[in-house]
Design an enzyme around this catalytic site. Structure first.
Site, PDB file in Angstrom:
ATOM      1  N   LYS A  10      52.090  76.928  29.475  1.00  0.00           N
ATOM      2  CA  LYS A  10      53.533  76.674  29.339  1.00  0.00           C
ATOM      3  C   LYS A  10      54.279  77.889  28.764  1.00  0.00           C
ATOM      4  CE  LYS A  10      54.439  73.496  26.399  1.00  0.00           C
ATOM      5  NZ  LYS A  10      55.299  73.756  25.228  1.00  0.00           N
ATOM      6  N   ARG A  86      60.922  66.203  21.750  1.00  0.00           N
ATOM      7  CA  ARG A  86      59.563  65.674  21.606  1.00  0.00           C
ATOM      8  C   ARG A  86      59.564  64.158  21.609  1.00  0.00           C
ATOM      9  NH1 ARG A  86      56.586  70.081  18.729  1.00  0.00           N
ATOM     10  NH2 ARG A  86      55.191  70.580  20.436  1.00  0.00           N
ATOM     11  N   ARG A 123      38.647  80.068  24.439  1.00  0.00           N
ATOM     12  CA  ARG A 123      39.587  81.022  23.860  1.00  0.00           C
ATOM     13  C   ARG A 123      39.035  81.649  22.571  1.00  0.00           C
ATOM     14  NH1 ARG A 123      45.713  79.226  22.774  1.00  0.00           N
ATOM     15  NH2 ARG A 123      44.763  77.870  21.221  1.00  0.00           N
ATOM     16  N   ARG A 155      39.158  80.118  16.855  1.00  0.00           N
ATOM     17  CA  ARG A 155      39.944  79.503  15.782  1.00  0.00           C
ATOM     18  C   ARG A 155      39.387  78.122  15.462  1.00  0.00           C
ATOM     19  NH1 ARG A 155      46.093  79.681  17.485  1.00  0.00           N
ATOM     20  NH2 ARG A 155      45.396  77.545  17.662  1.00  0.00           N
ATOM     21  N   ARG A 166      44.033  66.631  19.689  1.00  0.00           N
ATOM     22  CA  ARG A 166      45.388  67.114  19.887  1.00  0.00           C
ATOM     23  C   ARG A 166      45.926  66.703  21.257  1.00  0.00           C
ATOM     24  NH1 ARG A 166      44.616  72.789  17.845  1.00  0.00           N
ATOM     25  NH2 ARG A 166      44.272  73.183  20.043  1.00  0.00           N
TER      26      ARG A 166
END
Ligand code: ZN
Length: 216
Positions: A10, A86, A123, A155, A166
Site C-alpha cells: 500500500k 479506520r 522481511r 523485527r 495483526r
C-alpha cells in the site's frame, strides 16, 4: 483512499499514485507527526494518547484529519489517503467534511493473507537506518546493511504469530469500513498481486474508470 493489509504494498502504491496524479499522499502516520510538530490543540490531545500508547479516539483523529485537509486547500486540490479512515465513524466524518460529494473512491488493494504472511515473514530491516531487505534479497555481505553497515535483523513484530494476529485485527477493523463504502457505492477492489508497475497500472485504470479521467 487506499485500503490494504500490511505487506500488501500500500505504501509503495500510494507514493506512485501520488506522483501519477500530482496530489499529496497523506498517511495517518505523517498526518499525526505533522500535527504533533505544529503544537496545535489537536496535536496536544493526540500527544497524550500516543505517549500513553493508547488507541487514538475517533474524535481526535477526526479533528486532526479535518485540520490537515482544510490546510492549504488540500481538500479541493485532491489527495490520496492512507491509513484513514479506520472506522465507520471516521468515514462518516470524512463524508461530511467533503460534502456534498464525500470521498471520491475507496480502493481495496487485495492481496491474499498467505502471500502477505510470506512477504512479511521474509522481511529483514537494518537496525540503524531502517533499510528494507528480505531473505530473497539480502544485503551483499552477511546481513550487514549495504547502505550504512548496520546489522540487518528480523523485527520482533514481523514474527509470524504477531503478523497473523495483526492481520486478524485488520480484517475485523476493515470489514465494517468496506461494507460502509460498498453501501455508498464508492468501493472498488484491485488485485494487488504482481510486479509494482503492473499493480500501479491496475490502480490507475480502476481509479480513472470510476472517476472519468483527470480527477482523483
Ligand atoms: Zn542501514
Amino acid at each position: 483512499m487506499i485500503l490494504g493489509k500490511q505487506g500488501a504494498g500500500k505504501g509503495t502504491q500510494c507514493m506512485r499514485l501520488s506522483r501519477h496524479y500530482v496530489v499529496p499522499h497523506i498517511s495517518s502516520g505523517e498526518m499525526f507527526r505533522a500535527e504533533l510538530k505544529s503544537g496545535s490543540e489537536a496535536g496536544q490531545r493526540l500527544n497524550k494518547f500516543m505517549k500513553a500508547g493508547e488507541l487514538v479516539p475517533d474524535d481526535v483523529v477526526i479533528d486532526v484529519m479535518a485540520h490537515r485537509l482544510t490546510a492549504d486547500g488540500t481538500k479541493d486540490k485532491g489527495f490520496i489517503l492512507d491509513g484513514f479512515p479506520r472506522t465507520t465513524t471516521q468515514a462518516e466524518a470524512l463524508f461530511d467534511l467533503l460534502a456534498p460529494e464525500g470521498l471520491d473512491l475507496a480502493v481495496d488493494l487485495q492481496v491474499p493473507t498467505e502471500v502477505v504472511l510470506r512477504r512479511l515473514a521474509a522481511r529483514r530491516v537494518c537496525q540503524d537506518c531502517g533499510a528494507n531487505y528480505s531473505v530473497d534479497s539480502p544485503p551483499a555481505v552477511d546481513w550487514i546493511c549495504d547502505r550504512c553497515g548496520g546489522e540487518v535483523v528480523q523485527r520482533e513484530d514481523d514474527r509470524e504469530e504477531v503478523i497473523a494476529r495483526r492481520l486478524r485485527l485488520y480484517e475485523q477493523e476493515t470489514e465494517p469500513l468496506v461494507a460502509w463504502y460498498l453501501r455508498h457505492d464508492k468501493l472498488v477492489a484491485v488485485d494487488g498481486l504482481g510486479p509494482p508497475d503492473v499493480v500501479t497500472g491496475r490502480l490507475v485504470q480502476a481509479i480513472d474508470g470510476r472517476l472519468g479521467g483527470a480527477a482523483a
